[in-house]
Scaffold this motif. Sequence first.
Motif, PDB file in Angstrom:
ATOM      1  N   ASP A  38      54.486  42.177  46.185  1.00 14.31           N
ATOM      2  CA  ASP A  38      54.424  43.498  45.258  1.00 14.31           C
ATOM      3  C   ASP A  38      52.831  43.454  45.347  1.00 14.31           C
ATOM      4  O   ASP A  38      51.548  42.547  45.400  1.00 14.31           O
ATOM      5  N   LYS A  39      52.545  44.068  46.581  1.00 13.14           N
ATOM      6  CA  LYS A  39      51.066  44.351  47.378  1.00 13.14           C
ATOM      7  C   LYS A  39      50.171  45.116  46.102  1.00 13.14           C
ATOM      8  O   LYS A  39      48.640  44.721  46.258  1.00 13.14           O
ATOM      9  N   ASP A  40      50.272  45.909  45.385  1.00 12.16           N
ATOM     10  CA  ASP A  40      49.310  46.738  44.786  1.00 12.16           C
ATOM     11  C   ASP A  40      49.323  45.988  43.314  1.00 12.16           C
ATOM     12  O   ASP A  40      48.383  45.678  43.526  1.00 12.16           O
ATOM     13  N   LYS A  41      50.271  44.623  42.947  1.00  9.52           N
ATOM     14  CA  LYS A  41      49.309  43.712  42.105  1.00  9.52           C
ATOM     15  C   LYS A  41      48.728  42.503  42.698  1.00  9.52           C
ATOM     16  O   LYS A  41      47.420  42.200  42.119  1.00  9.52           O
ATOM     17  N   GLN A  42      48.822  42.099  43.885  1.00 18.01           N
ATOM     18  CA  GLN A  42      47.882  41.417  44.688  1.00 18.01           C
ATOM     19  C   GLN A  42      46.672  42.461  44.861  1.00 18.01           C
ATOM     20  O   GLN A  42      45.079  41.683  45.237  1.00 18.01           O
ATOM     21  N   ASP A  43      46.526  43.153  44.905  1.00 16.77           N
ATOM     22  CA  ASP A  43      44.997  43.953  45.343  1.00 16.77           C
ATOM     23  C   ASP A  43      44.823  44.492  44.102  1.00 16.77           C
ATOM     24  O   ASP A  43      43.513  44.246  44.182  1.00 16.77           O
ATOM     25  N   TRP A  44      45.266  44.533  42.645  1.00 14.73           N
ATOM     26  CA  TRP A  44      44.966  44.769  41.580  1.00 14.73           C
ATOM     27  C   TRP A  44      43.936  43.202  41.124  1.00 14.73           C
ATOM     28  O   TRP A  44      43.052  43.171  40.939  1.00 14.73           O
ATOM     29  N   TYR A  45      44.865  42.115  41.687  1.00 10.71           N
ATOM     30  CA  TYR A  45      44.582  40.477  41.316  1.00 10.71           C
ATOM     31  C   TYR A  45      42.368  41.073  41.861  1.00 10.71           C
ATOM     32  O   TYR A  45      41.615  39.893  42.152  1.00 10.71           O
ATOM     33  N   LEU A  46      42.886  41.015  43.477  1.00  5.39           N
ATOM     34  CA  LEU A  46      41.593  41.325  44.514  1.00  5.39           C
ATOM     35  C   LEU A  46      40.475  42.333  44.315  1.00  5.39           C
ATOM     36  O   LEU A  46      39.669  41.938  43.793  1.00  5.39           O
ATOM     37  N   ASP A  47      40.754  43.744  43.659  1.00  4.87           N
ATOM     38  CA  ASP A  47      40.166  43.844  42.648  1.00  4.87           C
ATOM     39  C   ASP A  47      38.959  43.660  41.812  1.00  4.87           C
ATOM     40  O   ASP A  47      38.117  43.405  41.415  1.00  4.87           O
ATOM     41  N   ASN A  48      39.570  42.838  40.948  1.00  3.82           N
ATOM     42  CA  ASN A  48      39.756  42.967  39.513  1.00  3.82           C
ATOM     43  C   ASN A  48      38.316  41.074  39.945  1.00  3.82           C
ATOM     44  O   ASN A  48      37.086  40.540  39.325  1.00  3.82           O
ATOM     45  N   PHE A  49      38.941  40.348  41.485  1.00  3.56           N
ATOM     46  CA  PHE A  49      38.246  39.351  41.418  1.00  3.56           C
ATOM     47  C   PHE A  49      37.116  39.216  42.088  1.00  3.56           C
ATOM     48  O   PHE A  49      35.447  39.343  41.735  1.00  3.56           O
ATOM     49  N   LEU A  50      36.899  40.989  42.903  1.00  3.69           N
ATOM     50  CA  LEU A  50      36.064  41.421  43.417  1.00  3.69           C
ATOM     51  C   LEU A  50      34.706  41.469  42.596  1.00  3.69           C
ATOM     52  O   LEU A  50      33.476  42.327  42.750  1.00  3.69           O
ATOM     53  N   ASP A  51      35.701  42.930  41.422  1.00  2.00           N
ATOM     54  CA  ASP A  51      34.301  43.197  40.335  1.00  2.00           C
ATOM     55  C   ASP A  51      33.625  41.951  39.750  1.00  2.00           C
ATOM     56  O   ASP A  51      32.123  42.267  39.203  1.00  2.00           O
ATOM     57  N   TYR A  52      34.333  41.568  39.454  1.00  2.00           N
ATOM     58  CA  TYR A  52      33.650  39.812  38.873  1.00  2.00           C
ATOM     59  C   TYR A  52      32.705  39.831  39.017  1.00  2.00           C
ATOM     60  O   TYR A  52      31.607  39.414  39.129  1.00  2.00           O
ATOM     61  N   LEU A  53      32.750  39.306  40.775  1.00  2.00           N
ATOM     62  CA  LEU A  53      31.467  38.577  42.103  1.00  2.00           C
ATOM     63  C   LEU A  53      30.423  39.971  41.956  1.00  2.00           C
ATOM     64  O   LEU A  53      29.300  39.553  42.087  1.00  2.00           O
TER      65      LEU A  53
END
Length: 470
Positions: free
Chosen positions: A448-463
């Motif tokens: 699921d590339k959309d799910k991967q994208d969500w996790y990545l965005d969530n992580f980068l937003d935290y950073l």
Amino acid sequence: MAQTEKLHIVLFPWLAFGHMIPYLKFAKLIAQKGHRVSFLCPPRNIDRLPKIPPNLTPLINFVKLPLPHVENLPDNAESTVDLPLDKMQYLNKAYDMLQEPVAEFLRTSAPDWVLYDYAPYWVGSISASLGIKTAFFSVSTAAALSFLGPSSVLKGETDDYRKTLEDFTVPPKWIPFPTTLAFRYFEIHRMVESDQTLSNTYNGVTELYRFGAAPENCDILAIRSCLEYEPEYIQLLQNIHGKPVLPVGLFPPSEDDNGDETETWRTMKEWLDKQEKGSVVYVSFGTEAKLKQEEITAVALGLEHSQLPFFWVLRTHSGSAATGLSQLPEGFEERTKGRGVMWNTWVPQLKILAHDSVGGYLAHSGWSSVIESVHFQKPMILLTFVSDQGLNARILEEKKLGYSIPRNEQDGSFSSNAVADSLKLVMIEDEGKIYREKVKEMSGLFADKDKQDWYLDNFLDYLKSHAASK
């Protein structure tokens, strides 16, 4: 920092390709979001890594850090695959001598965040002294890290109740829910026997100490995993270390991971195209596992007895890590000619796993290979050898994504019949249908590339929201 601003992130992996490759995948994912990445690594390793797509080259800066000269470390040895086990201590020593060059780079480049591996545990304190935020980025699962336990135990500050090998064959007392997560006796014994235990001392520091100090010295933990796969372990890891644990997704294979069309692949594809759908066993045990001669013999004869077509990547280790060529059983290649393919160099694993004729993966249960196998809906037949592979296998067994070949509990030996029977069970027989079905169910998550994208965005937003103000 404003949410729209771009980050400068440093990535610093341990010198094993099973670590460097996921770190590089993470670098590419971060760069695809428009952030700058500095990837710190010795020069020869950088030259051996997969090439970066042209559109990302302006955003990924490979910082070549030559390893300092260390007596008994060969000049061209920069990774674990370059060395036999008895020389690994010298690689660790040279790696730890990079502290000043790394500190100097961080001082002059002033990144927003540093993501580092377990081995350079010292990056956390160096970065803190410079006012730079850090994440310990683990290429292992939250389950494997949870099994290791709290930093105080790993660093020897609190007594570890696990004194014998048998103590590691049951789940640790800090896991509060039912689980089979533990090593089997032969797995932990082999690690001791082959000098690969976490308690070994390299450069005056144990591997366990590194695994304890790395999460202790960081601001957050980043895990190559997702809540859908191991929610209880991600929460447990947060409880154990008392700081945020952010899953960053699984880094599913992408088009540019597959590499270019080559004559080598065309040869492989031509053979795979001739095989029946779902009939081929793909066999590969990763870059780190060094099989004993009797294990190679049992695998070979098991493949022969199974009567299944197979594609076996049997690598010989190069340089000073070479221990002589492994011998296949006499007449094996002649007897299996046409039905089996033997390969001893790099292969486009993703292309092979994606092929319709491949119906199962005889694997070591390394986490990257697990992700690729489930992504392409290939159930696994498991043979574990080193590090966290046994722990990964327990979770795969629980989830019915993989089946472990029956082995002698004391020495880990297995028969060719056990190999043949296990392959047929998982790939053909009704009894093994659950493995074929479960891997198809789980592949939706892993692909699921959309799910991967969500996790990545969530992580980068935290950073972004927690970066130190400059």
